[in-house]
Each structure stands twice: as C-alpha cells, then as structure tokens.
Design a protein around this motif. Structure first.
Motif, PDB file in Angstrom:
ATOM      1  N   GLY A  71       3.232   8.568   3.832  1.00 60.64           N
ATOM      2  CA  GLY A  71       3.066   7.133   3.968  1.00 60.64           C
ATOM      3  C   GLY A  71       4.311   6.461   4.521  1.00 60.64           C
ATOM      4  O   GLY A  71       5.428   6.935   4.348  1.00 60.64           O
ATOM      5  N   LYS A  78      -1.033  -0.933  12.061  1.00 58.43           N
ATOM      6  CA  LYS A  78      -1.357   0.350  11.432  1.00 58.43           C
ATOM      7  C   LYS A  78      -0.251   0.805  10.483  1.00 58.43           C
ATOM      8  O   LYS A  78      -0.528   1.341   9.407  1.00 58.43           O
ATOM      9  CB  LYS A  78      -1.598   1.414  12.504  1.00 58.43           C
ATOM     10  CG  LYS A  78      -2.908   1.242  13.255  1.00 58.43           C
ATOM     11  CD  LYS A  78      -3.050   2.304  14.321  1.00 58.43           C
ATOM     12  CE  LYS A  78      -4.338   2.117  15.101  1.00 58.43           C
ATOM     13  NZ  LYS A  78      -4.448   3.107  16.204  1.00 58.43           N
ATOM     14  N   TYR A 126      -9.466   6.241   5.707  1.00 60.92           N
ATOM     15  CA  TYR A 126      -8.527   6.706   4.684  1.00 60.92           C
ATOM     16  C   TYR A 126      -9.259   7.315   3.488  1.00 60.92           C
ATOM     17  O   TYR A 126      -8.723   8.175   2.812  1.00 60.92           O
ATOM     18  CB  TYR A 126      -7.644   5.549   4.209  1.00 60.92           C
ATOM     19  CG  TYR A 126      -6.440   5.326   5.081  1.00 60.92           C
ATOM     20  CD1 TYR A 126      -5.174   5.692   4.650  1.00 60.92           C
ATOM     21  CD2 TYR A 126      -6.575   4.776   6.335  1.00 60.92           C
ATOM     22  CE1 TYR A 126      -4.063   5.492   5.447  1.00 60.92           C
ATOM     23  CE2 TYR A 126      -5.476   4.568   7.146  1.00 60.92           C
ATOM     24  CZ  TYR A 126      -4.218   4.934   6.700  1.00 60.92           C
ATOM     25  OH  TYR A 126      -3.134   4.732   7.503  1.00 60.92           O
ATOM     26  N   ARG A 175       1.108  10.459   8.740  1.00 58.24           N
ATOM     27  CA  ARG A 175       1.401   9.234   9.491  1.00 58.24           C
ATOM     28  C   ARG A 175       1.226   9.430  10.988  1.00 58.24           C
ATOM     29  O   ARG A 175       0.912   8.485  11.705  1.00 58.24           O
ATOM     30  CB  ARG A 175       2.812   8.734   9.180  1.00 58.24           C
ATOM     31  CG  ARG A 175       3.922   9.707   9.498  1.00 58.24           C
ATOM     32  CD  ARG A 175       5.280   9.045   9.407  1.00 58.24           C
ATOM     33  NE  ARG A 175       5.626   8.697   8.042  1.00 58.24           N
ATOM     34  CZ  ARG A 175       6.688   7.959   7.720  1.00 58.24           C
ATOM     35  NH1 ARG A 175       7.483   7.506   8.654  1.00 58.24           N
ATOM     36  NH2 ARG A 175       6.970   7.688   6.471  1.00 58.24           N
ATOM     37  N   ASN A 210      -0.656   1.151   6.580  1.00 57.85           N
ATOM     38  CA  ASN A 210      -0.396   2.458   5.986  1.00 57.85           C
ATOM     39  C   ASN A 210       0.519   2.335   4.783  1.00 57.85           C
ATOM     40  O   ASN A 210       0.297   2.980   3.753  1.00 57.85           O
ATOM     41  CB  ASN A 210       0.225   3.373   7.046  1.00 57.85           C
ATOM     42  CG  ASN A 210       0.526   4.771   6.518  1.00 57.85           C
ATOM     43  OD1 ASN A 210       1.570   4.994   5.933  1.00 57.85           O
ATOM     44  ND2 ASN A 210      -0.393   5.700   6.725  1.00 57.85           N
ATOM     45  N   TYR A 211       1.541   1.503   4.881  1.00 59.19           N
ATOM     46  CA  TYR A 211       2.448   1.290   3.744  1.00 59.19           C
ATOM     47  C   TYR A 211       1.704   0.689   2.561  1.00 59.19           C
ATOM     48  O   TYR A 211       1.834   1.149   1.423  1.00 59.19           O
ATOM     49  CB  TYR A 211       3.607   0.376   4.150  1.00 59.19           C
ATOM     50  CG  TYR A 211       4.376  -0.157   2.956  1.00 59.19           C
ATOM     51  CD1 TYR A 211       5.132   0.699   2.156  1.00 59.19           C
ATOM     52  CD2 TYR A 211       4.320  -1.504   2.614  1.00 59.19           C
ATOM     53  CE1 TYR A 211       5.819   0.223   1.049  1.00 59.19           C
ATOM     54  CE2 TYR A 211       5.003  -1.987   1.512  1.00 59.19           C
ATOM     55  CZ  TYR A 211       5.748  -1.126   0.731  1.00 59.19           C
ATOM     56  OH  TYR A 211       6.410  -1.592  -0.367  1.00 59.19           O
ATOM     57  N   VAL A 222      -3.632   9.111   1.673  1.00 58.68           N
ATOM     58  CA  VAL A 222      -3.137   8.743   2.993  1.00 58.68           C
ATOM     59  C   VAL A 222      -3.033   9.954   3.904  1.00 58.68           C
ATOM     60  O   VAL A 222      -2.415  10.950   3.538  1.00 58.68           O
ATOM     61  CB  VAL A 222      -1.751   8.069   2.876  1.00 58.68           C
ATOM     62  CG1 VAL A 222      -1.260   7.612   4.232  1.00 58.68           C
ATOM     63  CG2 VAL A 222      -1.818   6.897   1.915  1.00 58.68           C
ATOM     64  N   ALA A 263      -2.287   8.521  11.454  1.00 55.62           N
ATOM     65  CA  ALA A 263      -2.562   7.127  11.127  1.00 55.62           C
ATOM     66  C   ALA A 263      -1.992   6.154  12.146  1.00 55.62           C
ATOM     67  O   ALA A 263      -2.512   5.052  12.301  1.00 55.62           O
ATOM     68  CB  ALA A 263      -1.991   6.796   9.745  1.00 55.62           C
ATOM     69  N   ALA A 304      -0.585   3.303   1.031  1.00 51.01           N
ATOM     70  CA  ALA A 304       0.122   4.377   0.335  1.00 51.01           C
ATOM     71  C   ALA A 304       0.537   3.951  -1.063  1.00 51.01           C
ATOM     72  O   ALA A 304       0.415   4.716  -2.017  1.00 51.01           O
ATOM     73  CB  ALA A 304       1.347   4.810   1.142  1.00 51.01           C
TER      74      ALA A 304
END
Length: 331
Positions: free
Chosen positions: A173, A204, A256, A221, A208-209, A218, A224, A212
């Motif tokens: 993440g 994105k 996800y 990266r 993503n953060y 997740v 992602a 996570a």
C-alpha cells in the motif's frame, strides 16, 4: 591490504581528476569482481565521484550498480535496507535536502528497486526530489527550460517509477509519507497545465493509501497505479483493470475486493489484512481528519481531490462526520 591498495587507487584517480574506461573495466574485473565488500570502499567510490571532474560514460552505471548492491546486499539480512542504512545513504548522496546529482538520484532509485523492504522515508525522500524540481526549480532534477509548477509526463513517469520501486515485500500500500508528498505536488502545481497522467496517478495513489489503512486486501501498488494504456499490453492483469476501470472510480472498490489470478499470488499475505466489506469501506476518524487537513491546507479543493471525494462518497459505507462537509461539495 586490499583496502590500503584501493585507498591508494582512489587517491590516484582524484589526483589526476579523471576516471577512464580502462579504470572502470579494471575495477569490475578485479577489485570489485565480488562487489563492494566494505564501507571504506563505498566511501572511496563516493570520493572519486565527487572529486573527479572527468568521468567516462561507463562510470555512472558502475557507480550506481556497485553501490546499490552494497547497500542492499552486503548488510544482513540481505535484501533489506534498515533505518541506519537509509540514513547513511541519504547523507552520502545529498547536500542538505537535495541529492548531489542525477547519478545520485539514480542510485537512490536503484536501491529502492533492488530492496525487498526499505524505510518509507527513503521513498518519500526520492519523491521530494521530483517535487522540489517541479515546484521550485531546486535540486539537480530541475529543468529551467520549462514552466515552474507544471507536472509533465516525464515527471509522472519518474514519480511512478519511485512508487513502483518501493512496492517490494511488505510495501504493497501507498504510505502516509508518500501520500503527503503527492498532496504537496497536487496543492502547488498548475492544475490546468499538468499532464493528464498526473490526475490518474494521484487519485489512484491516494485511494490506495486510504484503502490500505482501511483494511482492504490491497493488490501490489504496481498494478494499482498503472495507467489505462498499460492494460492493453498485459493480459495477465487484464481482469483486474477491467474491473477497476469499468465504471470510472466506482470500479476501484470491486477491483480491490475481488481477487484475480494475479492477485491470488498475494493471497497469504493479504489474508492477514482482509476484513469484510463493511469494515473495509469504513472511513475512520483518523483517516477523515488527515484527509480534511490535507484538502483544506491550501484553501482550495482541486479537481483531483473532488474525484477522490466522489469515490469515497459513492463507495464508503460509513463516512465519518468530519468528512461530510467536503463530501457535500461534490455530486
């Protein structure tokens, strides 16, 4: 004895002020055939790099390869960079807050790419080199020929490379330190003139953060954060991106939550983090406070931030009240 000989050789290079192709070949074939084995030799290479005005074309590649291998592989456990190593590397390659040259930046990136795990501060430091060059024309990555504050396609490519590089074991993440640098770039850049790829990467990465730290399973990266054009060149992850992009930002959540064959390789690792959908889509007080603080920092909600808010509004089942005023600003 070898160290004394090498110290003398380094001194000879520095005294004559140059490193030739033959010198690099000799070092590769003899002294460093098994890599840089001690810190004295590493310091010697840094001294040559800093003090020789004339260096052959082969020097840069050798310098980066030898020292990145030393940092990543020659301290136990092999493949991992600890806090002490990271601090030593930053001190060795930088003057103040900036790397000494583009070669040192390449060394930093190479260490991130080769390591299985490294401190998140190392990735954030690398990202900050790009941010300072873009926003303030500072550091060796700066380019005075372009407009200050505009994020170009080349900048996005460098940012993406750093984010991918830090995506090794245990670093799936996006980290908070990385997210902070990306927000700084977004806050201070010239929004209307930024390359379109920046919007894709920013939304994105921040999503993503948020995912996570919310308990999502997740995916790596690198998957992602890939751009849509990459989807057409990789059948292996086609299922993941088809789900993620099928319905704009709304497609992120199913992507996800529903593992593809590619993501299945990470099933054991992800199982430790996975929760049910309701828990995963909860925006907590800590997250909400961080996001509100970041979005209000410059007093202006930018288009990328509105896209992120739209995603959270549509997908999160339990929005913290602190975030509600911002959500009311988007459709």
């Amino acid at each position: 004895m070898a160290e004394l000989i090498m110290s003398s050789q380094f001194a000879a290079f520095i005294e004559r002020g140059r490193v030739d192709t033959r010198d690099v070949i000799d070092m590769r074939q003899s002294v460093f055939a098994n890599g840089v084995l001690c810190k004295d030799d590493a310091v010697g290479l840094f001294a040559v790099h800093a003090n020789c005005a004339l260096k052959c074309a082969e020097w840069g590649e050798f310098f980066v390869e030898a020292l990145s291998d030393f940092v990543v592989e020659n301290v136990e456990p092999s493949g991992y960079v600890n806090d002490k190593q990271a601090k030593w590397l930053i001190s060795a390659i930088s003057h103040g807050r900036h790397v000494a040259s583009r070669t040192e930046f390449e060394l930093l990136t190479s260490v991130l790419e080769k390591s299985k795990r490294s401190p998140e501060a190392l990735s954030a430091f690398a990202l900050s080199q790009i941010a300072d060059a873009v926003l303030d024309h500072k550091g060796p990555l700066s380019d005075l020929s372009r407009r200050k504050g505009v994020i170009t396609a080349r900048d996005v490519s460098m940012l993406r490379r750093i984010l991918y590089a830090f995506g090794g074991e245990g670093s799936i993440g996006i980290s908070k330190s990385e997210a902070e640098v990306l927000f700084q770039l977004n806050d201070r850049s010239v929004e209307a003139e930024n390359d379109p790829a920046w919007s894709d990467l920013f939304v994105k990465a921040i999503a993503n953060y948020m995912m996570a730290v919310s308990g999502y399973s997740v995916p790596p990266r690198e998957q992602a954060l890939q751009g849509e054009e990459w989807l057409n060149n990789s059948s292996e992850t086609r299922g993941f991106f088809t789900r993620m992009m099928a319905d704009g930002l709304k497609g992120i959540l199913p992507a996800y939550l529903a593992p593809s064959s590619t993501e299945a390789a990470f099933a054991d690792r992800n199982a430790a983090f996975k929760q049910n959908e309701t828990e995963a889509s909860t925006v907590t007080e800590t997250q909400a406070h961080w996001l509100v603080e970041r979005m209000n920092k410059d007093g202006y909600i930018r288009s990328n931030e509105k896209l992120l808010l739209s995603f959270l509004k549509k997908e999160s089942q339990n929005i913290h009240p602190e975030l509600q005023p911002l959500l009311n600003m988007v459709a």
